[in-house]
Design a protein around this motif. Structure first.
Motif, PDB file in Angstrom:
ATOM      1  N   ARG A  58       0.915  -1.270  -0.012  1.00  0.00           N
ATOM      2  CA  ARG A  58       0.097  -0.135  -0.017  1.00  0.00           C
ATOM      3  C   ARG A  58       0.867   1.375   0.139  1.00  0.00           C
ATOM      4  NH1 ARG A  58      -2.440  -4.190   2.382  1.00  0.00           N
ATOM      5  NH2 ARG A  58      -4.794  -4.314   2.322  1.00  0.00           N
ATOM      6  N   LYS A  59       0.411   2.230  -0.684  1.00  0.00           N
ATOM      7  CA  LYS A  59       1.099   3.459  -0.731  1.00  0.00           C
ATOM      8  C   LYS A  59       0.555   4.677  -0.195  1.00  0.00           C
ATOM      9  CE  LYS A  59       5.276   2.614  -2.581  1.00  0.00           C
ATOM     10  NZ  LYS A  59       6.320   2.997  -1.861  1.00  0.00           N
ATOM     11  N   ASN A  60      -0.992   4.528   0.042  1.00  0.00           N
ATOM     12  CA  ASN A  60      -1.669   5.276   0.867  1.00  0.00           C
ATOM     13  C   ASN A  60      -2.063   6.484  -0.335  1.00  0.00           C
ATOM     14  OD1 ASN A  60      -2.291   4.044   3.208  1.00  0.00           O
ATOM     15  ND2 ASN A  60      -0.210   4.828   4.052  1.00  0.00           N
ATOM     16  N   GLU A  61      -2.272   6.100  -1.491  1.00  0.00           N
ATOM     17  CA  GLU A  61      -2.304   7.230  -2.436  1.00  0.00           C
ATOM     18  C   GLU A  61      -3.701   6.838  -3.041  1.00  0.00           C
ATOM     19  OE1 GLU A  61       0.659   8.504  -4.787  1.00  0.00           O
ATOM     20  OE2 GLU A  61       2.106   8.717  -3.208  1.00  0.00           O
ATOM     21  N   LYS A  62      -4.762   6.904  -2.512  1.00  0.00           N
ATOM     22  CA  LYS A  62      -6.039   6.431  -3.025  1.00  0.00           C
ATOM     23  C   LYS A  62      -6.466   7.039  -4.310  1.00  0.00           C
ATOM     24  CE  LYS A  62     -10.690   5.750  -1.289  1.00  0.00           C
ATOM     25  NZ  LYS A  62     -11.747   5.920  -0.209  1.00  0.00           N
ATOM     26  N   TYR A  63      -6.938   6.048  -5.232  1.00  0.00           N
ATOM     27  CA  TYR A  63      -7.658   6.321  -6.727  1.00  0.00           C
ATOM     28  C   TYR A  63      -6.423   6.150  -7.580  1.00  0.00           C
ATOM     29  CZ  TYR A  63     -11.656   8.022  -3.930  1.00  0.00           C
ATOM     30  OH  TYR A  63     -12.467   8.325  -2.973  1.00  0.00           O
ATOM     31  N   TYR A  64      -5.188   5.910  -7.181  1.00  0.00           N
ATOM     32  CA  TYR A  64      -4.216   5.839  -8.245  1.00  0.00           C
ATOM     33  C   TYR A  64      -4.112   4.414  -8.642  1.00  0.00           C
ATOM     34  CZ  TYR A  64       0.249   6.409 -10.712  1.00  0.00           C
ATOM     35  OH  TYR A  64       1.200   6.813 -11.511  1.00  0.00           O
ATOM     36  N   SER A  65      -4.029   3.321  -7.899  1.00  0.00           N
ATOM     37  CA  SER A  65      -4.127   1.881  -8.238  1.00  0.00           C
ATOM     38  C   SER A  65      -5.592   1.448  -8.330  1.00  0.00           C
ATOM     39  CB  SER A  65      -3.346   1.074  -7.187  1.00  0.00           C
ATOM     40  OG  SER A  65      -2.050   1.499  -7.143  1.00  0.00           O
ATOM     41  N   PHE A  66      -6.064   0.757  -9.335  1.00  0.00           N
ATOM     42  CA  PHE A  66      -7.114   0.269  -9.493  1.00  0.00           C
ATOM     43  C   PHE A  66      -7.535  -0.942 -10.429  1.00  0.00           C
ATOM     44  CE2 PHE A  66      -6.028   3.194 -13.094  1.00  0.00           C
ATOM     45  CZ  PHE A  66      -6.822   2.494 -14.331  1.00  0.00           C
ATOM     46  N   THR A  67      -8.582  -1.328 -10.444  1.00  0.00           N
ATOM     47  CA  THR A  67      -9.364  -2.482 -11.333  1.00  0.00           C
ATOM     48  C   THR A  67     -10.399  -2.000 -11.948  1.00  0.00           C
ATOM     49  OG1 THR A  67      -8.062  -4.072 -10.159  1.00  0.00           O
ATOM     50  CG2 THR A  67      -9.747  -4.828 -11.963  1.00  0.00           C
ATOM     51  N   SER A  68     -10.429  -1.919 -13.179  1.00  0.00           N
ATOM     52  CA  SER A  68     -11.631  -1.473 -13.765  1.00  0.00           C
ATOM     53  C   SER A  68     -12.113  -2.332 -14.740  1.00  0.00           C
ATOM     54  CB  SER A  68     -11.059  -0.175 -14.426  1.00  0.00           C
ATOM     55  OG  SER A  68     -12.439   0.648 -15.048  1.00  0.00           O
ATOM     56  N   ALA A  69     -13.550  -2.373 -14.849  1.00  0.00           N
ATOM     57  CA  ALA A  69     -14.441  -3.144 -15.787  1.00  0.00           C
ATOM     58  C   ALA A  69     -15.468  -2.302 -16.637  1.00  0.00           C
ATOM     59  CB  ALA A  69     -15.392  -4.099 -14.890  1.00  0.00           C
ATOM     60  N   ASN A  70     -15.306  -2.568 -17.934  1.00  0.00           N
ATOM     61  CA  ASN A  70     -16.379  -1.665 -18.677  1.00  0.00           C
ATOM     62  C   ASN A  70     -17.174  -2.958 -19.580  1.00  0.00           C
ATOM     63  OD1 ASN A  70     -15.067   1.133 -18.802  1.00  0.00           O
ATOM     64  ND2 ASN A  70     -13.226  -0.134 -18.648  1.00  0.00           N
ATOM     65  N   PHE A  71     -18.351  -2.402 -19.693  1.00  0.00           N
ATOM     66  CA  PHE A  71     -19.272  -3.529 -20.385  1.00  0.00           C
ATOM     67  C   PHE A  71     -20.338  -2.607 -20.770  1.00  0.00           C
ATOM     68  CE2 PHE A  71     -19.716  -3.467 -15.886  1.00  0.00           C
ATOM     69  CZ  PHE A  71     -20.984  -3.613 -15.594  1.00  0.00           C
ATOM     70  N   ILE A  72     -21.226  -3.481 -21.494  1.00  0.00           N
ATOM     71  CA  ILE A  72     -22.822  -3.205 -21.969  1.00  0.00           C
ATOM     72  C   ILE A  72     -23.515  -3.911 -21.241  1.00  0.00           C
ATOM     73  CG2 ILE A  72     -24.460  -3.170 -23.759  1.00  0.00           C
ATOM     74  CD1 ILE A  72     -21.981  -2.876 -25.682  1.00  0.00           C
ATOM     75  N   LEU A  73     -24.372  -3.149 -20.294  1.00  0.00           N
ATOM     76  CA  LEU A  73     -25.537  -3.603 -19.628  1.00  0.00           C
ATOM     77  C   LEU A  73     -26.826  -3.725 -20.578  1.00  0.00           C
ATOM     78  CD1 LEU A  73     -26.768  -4.625 -17.055  1.00  0.00           C
ATOM     79  CD2 LEU A  73     -26.892  -2.401 -16.377  1.00  0.00           C
ATOM     80  N   THR A  74     -27.287  -4.870 -21.115  1.00  0.00           N
ATOM     81  CA  THR A  74     -28.279  -4.860 -21.797  1.00  0.00           C
ATOM     82  C   THR A  74     -29.844  -4.625 -21.238  1.00  0.00           C
ATOM     83  OG1 THR A  74     -28.851  -7.288 -21.362  1.00  0.00           O
ATOM     84  CG2 THR A  74     -26.936  -6.856 -23.081  1.00  0.00           C
ATOM     85  N   LYS A  75     -30.543  -4.522 -22.171  1.00  0.00           N
ATOM     86  CA  LYS A  75     -31.888  -4.060 -21.628  1.00  0.00           C
ATOM     87  C   LYS A  75     -32.567  -5.027 -20.913  1.00  0.00           C
ATOM     88  CE  LYS A  75     -33.461  -3.078 -25.889  1.00  0.00           C
ATOM     89  NZ  LYS A  75     -32.224  -3.558 -26.602  1.00  0.00           N
ATOM     90  N   ASP A  76     -32.092  -6.310 -20.765  1.00  0.00           N
ATOM     91  CA  ASP A  76     -32.855  -7.453 -20.073  1.00  0.00           C
ATOM     92  C   ASP A  76     -31.633  -7.859 -19.169  1.00  0.00           C
ATOM     93  OD1 ASP A  76     -30.621  -8.537 -21.789  1.00  0.00           O
ATOM     94  OD2 ASP A  76     -32.012 -10.245 -22.512  1.00  0.00           O
ATOM     95  N   GLY A  77     -30.708  -6.951 -18.581  1.00  0.00           N
ATOM     96  CA  GLY A  77     -29.790  -7.210 -17.463  1.00  0.00           C
ATOM     97  C   GLY A  77     -28.486  -8.133 -17.717  1.00  0.00           C
ATOM     98  N   LYS A  78     -28.205  -8.324 -19.071  1.00  0.00           N
ATOM     99  CA  LYS A  78     -27.271  -9.125 -19.199  1.00  0.00           C
ATOM    100  C   LYS A  78     -25.905  -8.350 -19.472  1.00  0.00           C
ATOM    101  CE  LYS A  78     -29.862 -12.994 -21.044  1.00  0.00           C
ATOM    102  NZ  LYS A  78     -30.186 -13.866 -22.293  1.00  0.00           N
ATOM    103  N   ILE A  79     -24.607  -9.158 -19.456  1.00  0.00           N
ATOM    104  CA  ILE A  79     -23.595  -8.252 -19.526  1.00  0.00           C
ATOM    105  C   ILE A  79     -22.978  -8.711 -20.992  1.00  0.00           C
ATOM    106  CG2 ILE A  79     -21.047  -8.014 -18.628  1.00  0.00           C
ATOM    107  CD1 ILE A  79     -23.306  -7.203 -16.903  1.00  0.00           C
ATOM    108  N   LYS A  80     -22.433  -7.876 -21.577  1.00  0.00           N
ATOM    109  CA  LYS A  80     -21.994  -8.085 -22.966  1.00  0.00           C
ATOM    110  C   LYS A  80     -20.648  -7.016 -23.279  1.00  0.00           C
ATOM    111  CE  LYS A  80     -23.969  -7.530 -27.093  1.00  0.00           C
ATOM    112  NZ  LYS A  80     -25.038  -7.030 -27.851  1.00  0.00           N
ATOM    113  N   ASP A  81     -19.622  -7.820 -23.821  1.00  0.00           N
ATOM    114  CA  ASP A  81     -18.410  -7.039 -24.150  1.00  0.00           C
ATOM    115  C   ASP A  81     -17.631  -6.374 -23.007  1.00  0.00           C
ATOM    116  OD1 ASP A  81     -19.200  -7.440 -26.819  1.00  0.00           O
ATOM    117  OD2 ASP A  81     -19.928  -5.164 -27.081  1.00  0.00           O
TER     118      ASP A  81
END
Length: 246
Positions: free
Chosen positions: A170-193
């Motif tokens: 830990r370096k106590n520098e919040k928001y610098y290290s991260f894990t990020s997920a990007n996706f399409i949330l479909t109209k029926d609640g499923k995950i794409k791309d």
């Protein structure tokens, strides 16, 4: 002394009366307002759509215009820039006055209701379109949270299920290290791309990249997300989840 007092009083009154005089912009504005009132009295209605950085972009603009035409209301569009000037209050007086008169005649919710219907019409004819988060109705996509705390709730729930390993540096520098997920949330609640990436301030933490990516993937796929909506209709929309580390 009385003469000096009288002269001073006259000077003050003169100064005040000068300050009360209307400038050319204001006079022109009032003339344009009267023009709008005359047009309105002859039932020559024109609704002005102001577009630009200070106004919300609307889907279904063509559909909205057609709905106004059915009410015998013409339309025109005026672009608005972000730079403001002192005399801007006297700009577009005729258009603003006409819009006000139309709302007074048809009701305050008249325009909003037409825009709502126009958006629905647009959505129904664009089944494959994927919309950005900002263009959707304002509500949380994450269960048991609000529009304001959804991302904090995601962070808390994720770290509760997947605590950060003790070996993580830990370096106590919040928001610098991260894990990020990007996706399409479909109209029926499923995950794409679905795509996931991690970035660490301290490169020694790169040994956790696969683990953190796998954990966030599991979290996303096992969450009962709430589909985005526009005018109450479910739509495919973009969404992202980012977990920050110290």
């Amino acid at each position: 002394m009385k003469i000096k007092t009288a002269i001073l009083s006259f000077a003050v009154l003169t100064m005040l009366s000068c300050n009360q005089k209307k400038n050319g912009y204001e006079i022109h504005c009032e003339f344009n307002k009267k023009q709008a009132q005359n047009q309105f009295n002859y039932k020559n209605y024109t609704w002005t759509i102001f577009s630009g950085m200070d106004y919300i972009n609307h889907f279904g603009e063509d559909e909205f215009i057609k709905l106004l035409e059915k009410q015998h209301i013409k339309t025109k569009t005026i672009p608005i820039v972000c730079v403001r000037f002192p005399n801007d209050q006297y700009e577009n007086c005729e258009e603003i006055e006409m819009n006000k008169l139309i709302e007074e005649k048809f009701g305050k919710k008249f325009i909003d209701s037409l825009r709502y219907i126009a958006k629905q019409t647009f959505i129904k004819s664009h089944h494959e379109e994927v919309f950005s988060y900002e263009y959707c109705d304002e509500f949380s996509r994450y269960p048991n949270s609000t529009i304001n705390n959804q991302f904090d709730k995601i962070q808390d729930d994720y770290l509760s299920k997947y605590p950060t390993p003790e070996e993580y540096i830990r370096k106590n520098e919040k928001y610098y290290s991260f894990t990020s997920a990007n996706f399409i949330l479909t109209k029926d609640g499923k995950i794409k791309d679905l795509s996931i990436e991690s970035e660490f301030q301290n490169k020694k933490n790169n040994i956790f990249e696969k683990q953190f990516n796998k954990q966030l993937k599991e979290f996303v796929l096992h969450t009962q997300w709430i589909p985005g909506k526009i005018s109450g209709l479910n739509v495919d929309s973009y969404y992202d989840v980012t977990i920050h580390y110290n």
